[in-house]
Write a protein that holds these residues in place. Structure first.
Motif, mmCIF file in Angstrom:
data_model
loop_
_atom_site.group_PDB
_atom_site.id
_atom_site.type_symbol
_atom_site.label_atom_id
_atom_site.label_comp_id
_atom_site.label_asym_id
_atom_site.label_seq_id
_atom_site.Cartn_x
_atom_site.Cartn_y
_atom_site.Cartn_z
ATOM 1 N N VAL A 174 0.819 -1.207 0.000
ATOM 2 C CA VAL A 174 0.000 0.000 0.000
ATOM 3 C C VAL A 174 0.856 1.261 0.000
ATOM 4 O O VAL A 174 0.480 2.283 -0.582
ATOM 5 N N TYR A 178 1.075 5.403 -2.177
ATOM 6 C CA TYR A 178 1.387 6.748 -1.692
ATOM 7 C C TYR A 178 2.637 7.303 -2.375
ATOM 8 O O TYR A 178 2.722 8.508 -2.649
ATOM 9 N N LYS A 181 1.339 8.561 -5.638
ATOM 10 C CA LYS A 181 0.611 9.816 -5.459
ATOM 11 C C LYS A 181 1.575 10.988 -5.331
ATOM 12 O O LYS A 181 1.375 12.050 -5.930
ATOM 13 N N PHE A 214 -8.498 -3.465 0.313
ATOM 14 C CA PHE A 214 -7.778 -2.346 0.936
ATOM 15 C C PHE A 214 -6.969 -1.575 -0.099
ATOM 16 O O PHE A 214 -6.969 -0.328 -0.105
ATOM 17 N N MET A 215 -6.277 -2.282 -0.982
ATOM 18 C CA MET A 215 -5.501 -1.604 -2.032
ATOM 19 C C MET A 215 -6.426 -0.795 -2.931
ATOM 20 O O MET A 215 -6.135 0.360 -3.280
ATOM 21 N N ARG A 217 -9.460 0.398 -2.223
ATOM 22 C CA ARG A 217 -10.027 1.522 -1.477
ATOM 23 C C ARG A 217 -8.998 2.656 -1.346
ATOM 24 O O ARG A 217 -9.335 3.834 -1.480
ATOM 25 N N THR A 218 -7.749 2.303 -1.104
ATOM 26 C CA THR A 218 -6.701 3.320 -0.995
ATOM 27 C C THR A 218 -6.488 4.019 -2.327
ATOM 28 O O THR A 218 -6.325 5.250 -2.383
ATOM 29 N N LYS A 221 -9.163 6.538 -2.906
ATOM 30 C CA LYS A 221 -8.950 7.737 -2.088
ATOM 31 C C LYS A 221 -7.881 8.637 -2.693
ATOM 32 O O LYS A 221 -8.029 9.870 -2.706
ATOM 33 N N LEU A 222 -6.817 8.041 -3.221
ATOM 34 C CA LEU A 222 -5.688 8.818 -3.717
ATOM 35 C C LEU A 222 -5.894 9.342 -5.134
ATOM 36 O O LEU A 222 -5.455 10.451 -5.455
#
Length: 309
Positions: A174, A178, A181, A214-215, A217-218, A221-222
């Motif tokens: 994950v 970031y 991003k 989870f990946m 959903r992240t 978000k990003l």
């Protein structure tokens, strides 16, 4: 639902010749299996090279030249040249082939990890090639380096107006999302982007459904709606993760780079066999399979007329 892109990763740099007679370890095998995978339904062919005499991973552009023209002549599949090389190579060593051939796509690893292969060495008592055992055992002490400097170097070398390569942003955990991003915000890449969730490598995130959710959903978000995504389930989870990922609206990747098996305990006979199996699973659950030109439209690729092979 948009059509689903199947990528096939033909040979990679993880598995070694002893592990499977089906693993492509010379140019003729790579070309033959890539062409068959494309005919079976793979819109994208993710390609590494192997030394024609030893089967060891190589990034020499000359070794790519021994199979790229044959694949191009027989298929209209999108060619994706890896910039991953193998875990002990520097970025400078890993990108010459991509820079030389200017493909439509290249992989780009989005962070450093402990890319560990050494447990696989314990399964074998004899080896076809002298380099295999030390290559696998040595990975216990490997860091697969992909720093922000490394990422920027690849982005500048291949993503600019000279090559206009679309990156398959390989995210092994994950935190790599970031990292991406951050790079996106700094202007290294332009949206929409293409993510590859790489799951199941020792040193990265495990291949299970909770982690996939989870990946995803992240990433939502990003990146909002400014991305496409795909999933790799390395090893035994290959088909399960592909089926669930496609149900979630993602694309899928299979191939002997990621798993040598077609089912538990049964070695695959070819890359095409894996493509045929995943295509059957996806079509049974209602996914429509994208053609190469549909994949180009979905991902915004420059087109096969602008490659250098």
């Amino acid at each position: 639902m948009p059509k689903t892109i199947i990528t096939c990763a033909i040979t990679g740099a993880v598995h070694t010749p002893t592990m499977s007679d089906a693993l492509p370890i010379n140019p003729e095998m790579i070309a033959e299996q890539a062409i068959a995978a494309a005919k079976a339904g793979a819109a994208i062919l993710h390609l590494h090279a192997r030394h024609p005499e030893t089967g060891a991973p190589t990034v020499d552009p000359e070794h790519f030249s021994e199979f790229l023209p044959a694949i191009r002549a027989e298929t209209d599949a999108v060619i994706n040249i890896s910039t991953g090389g193998n875990p002990v190579m520097t970025v400078e060593e890993r990108i010459p082939a991509a820079r030389h051939y200017s493909p439509e796509m290249c992989s780009l690893n989005m962070g450093s990890i402990n890319f560990a292969l050494h447990p696989m060495a314990d399964r074998y008592k004899s080896w076809k090639q002298d380099w295999e055992k030390d290559y696998l055992k040595g990975s216990e002490d490997n860091i697969f380096r992909n720093t922000f400097t490394d990422i920027r170097m690849v982005a500048e070398a291949l993503g600019g107006p000279e090559h206009r390569v679309k990156f398959e942003h390989e995210c092994y955990d994950v935190g790599h999302l970031y990292n991406l991003k951050f790079c996106l915000d700094r202007g290294m890449f332009k949206a929409p982007i293409f993510l590859q969730f790489v799951m199941g490598i020792l040193g990265g995130i495990a291949a299970d459904i909770d982690n996939l959710v989870f990946m995803k959903r992240t990433a939502d978000k990003l990146f909002g709606d400014a991305y496409q995504w795909s999933v790799i389930g390395a090893g035994a989870q290959q088909m399960r993760m592909a089926a669930v990922g496609a149900q979630m609206g993602g694309h899928v990747r299979v191939g002997l780079e990621d798993s040598l098996y077609i089912s538990r305990g049964e070695l695959a006979t070819s890359n095409a066999q894996q493509v045929e199996k995943v295509r059957g699973i996806l079509e049974t659950q209602g996914n429509q399979i994208a053609s190469p030109d549909e994949a180009r439209a979905i991902l915004g690729l420059k087109g096969s007329n602008e490659v250098n092979f």
